[in-house]
Design an enzyme around this catalytic site. Structure first.
Site, PDB file in Angstrom:
ATOM      1  N   GLN A 161       0.729  -1.274   0.022  1.00 26.50           N
ATOM      2  CA  GLN A 161       0.011  -0.082   0.102  1.00 26.50           C
ATOM      3  C   GLN A 161       0.768   1.245  -0.032  1.00 26.50           C
ATOM      4  OE1 GLN A 161      -3.693  -1.772   2.305  1.00 26.50           O
ATOM      5  NE2 GLN A 161      -2.033  -0.909   3.496  1.00 26.50           N
ATOM      6  N   SER A 208     -12.732   2.479   2.908  1.00 23.85           N
ATOM      7  CA  SER A 208     -11.976   1.129   2.778  1.00 23.85           C
ATOM      8  C   SER A 208     -12.494   0.132   3.577  1.00 23.85           C
ATOM      9  CB  SER A 208     -10.256   1.298   3.005  1.00 23.85           C
ATOM     10  OG  SER A 208      -9.716   2.144   1.981  1.00 23.85           O
ATOM     11  N   TRP A 268      -5.861  -0.718  -3.051  1.00 18.04           N
ATOM     12  CA  TRP A 268      -5.051   0.561  -2.922  1.00 18.04           C
ATOM     13  C   TRP A 268      -4.241   0.825  -4.117  1.00 18.04           C
ATOM     14  CZ3 TRP A 268      -5.300   4.551   0.145  1.00 18.04           C
ATOM     15  CH2 TRP A 268      -5.977   4.547   1.418  1.00 18.04           C
ATOM     16  N   LYS A 296     -12.816   1.777  13.286  1.00 17.47           N
ATOM     17  CA  LYS A 296     -11.721   1.069  12.377  1.00 17.47           C
ATOM     18  C   LYS A 296     -11.482   1.827  11.061  1.00 17.47           C
ATOM     19  CE  LYS A 296     -13.038  -1.949   9.440  1.00 17.47           C
ATOM     20  NZ  LYS A 296     -13.538  -3.282   8.969  1.00 17.47           N
ATOM     21  N   ASP A 306     -10.221  -4.704  13.053  1.00 16.79           N
ATOM     22  CA  ASP A 306     -10.558  -5.733  12.097  1.00 16.79           C
ATOM     23  C   ASP A 306     -10.798  -6.822  12.450  1.00 16.79           C
ATOM     24  OD1 ASP A 306      -8.171  -6.227  11.804  1.00 16.79           O
ATOM     25  OD2 ASP A 306      -7.722  -4.882   9.991  1.00 16.79           O
TER      26      ASP A 306
END
Length: 263
Positions: free
Chosen positions: A43, A71, A82, A164, A196
């Protein structure tokens, strides 16, 4: 009974495993996290690509924040999403509204095509805040106020500060700031780890304590901010073969990183 002992008993922590976890993370340290972020995380490469093609630091950082906010519920791994984002906006930089640009981008995305209407609405709520920011304001957030940025993002979206996507947006903002401003600034200790699915499952190996509070305490014991701990854990909690190859190539302590997978 100390507070730490009370928490361990309350949440039925595996104290031996927790101690090994702390020892490994302490040995790895912040330098290892930075190496993984800048040399291993695909990323980060995607952001460098977008930055080079846009030639506009302010738009680059704002796009990274916006992309972080949408996202979730991906249809592919985050690295692929990404890179799709990076390639798309390298060729199609928004001329006006970022939310309008995403209303064209997301319906045709290969890696983020769920809940499109809701994601565009989130960006519409966020856009007035982004529009209010200049490059100097973004620079100030990077060097002096990532915690303030978290709070302002949460306020703009009506979300919890520990949500998150909010804390993940700060993490990716940190990447973008590092690229645009050419200097490494560690994440604040008070910003929570993104809670997550993979972090939640990994936490359960050690304790029934909620992940945010558990990793916050681990951060305090090891001196590594939670967002940087997230970076260390990421390669062993779902990294691709390419990620593991890069880990072994660039991180001198890669064997210690991989030990985390066996805990």
């Amino acid at each position: 009974m100390t507070l730490d002992r009370f928490i361990r008993v309350k949440y039925k922590a595996n104290e031996k495993k927790v101690e090994v976890l702390r020892e490994i993370l302490s040995e790895l340290g912040l330098d290892c996290a930075r190496t993984i972020e800048e040399r291993v995380d695909l990323q980060f490469d995607a952001l460098k690509n977008l930055h080079a093609n846009l030639g506009d630091d302010e738009l680059f950082i704002k796009l990274v924040i916006a992309n972080s906010i949408v996202s979730y519920q991906l249809t592919a791994k985050g690295e692929r999403w990404w890179w799709e984002f990076s390639r798309y906006f390298s060729e199609n930089p928004p001329a006006g509204s970022i939310a309008e640009a995403y209303s064209s981008f997301l319906p045709n995305s290969r890696t983020n095509r769920r809940l499109v209407a809701g994601k565009v609405r989130r960006l519409e709520r966020l856009e007035p805040f982004l529009d209010s920011l200049s490059l100097s304001g973004l620079r100030d957030y990077y060097f002096n106020g990532m915690e303030r940025l978290r709070d302002e993002l949460a306020k703009a979206l009506g979300s919890k500060r520990s949500a998150k996507t909010i804390v993940f947006a700060v993490k990716m903002f940190g990447y973008a700031g590092r690229i645009a401003f050419g200097e490494f600034v560690p994440y604040p200790m008070v910003i929570e780890i993104p809670d997550d699915v993979r972090i939640n499952a990994y936490t359960k190996r050690f304790t029934n304590e909620p992940p945010v509070s558990f990793w916050g305490r681990i951060a305090g014991k090891t001196g590594i901010p939670p967002l940087h701990i997230d970076s260390i854990l990421w390669p062993v909690l779902g990294g691709s073969a390419e990620v593991l190859r890069r880990l072994k190539e660039h991180c001198t302590k890669w064997e210690d990183v991989l030990r985390l997978a066996d805990l």
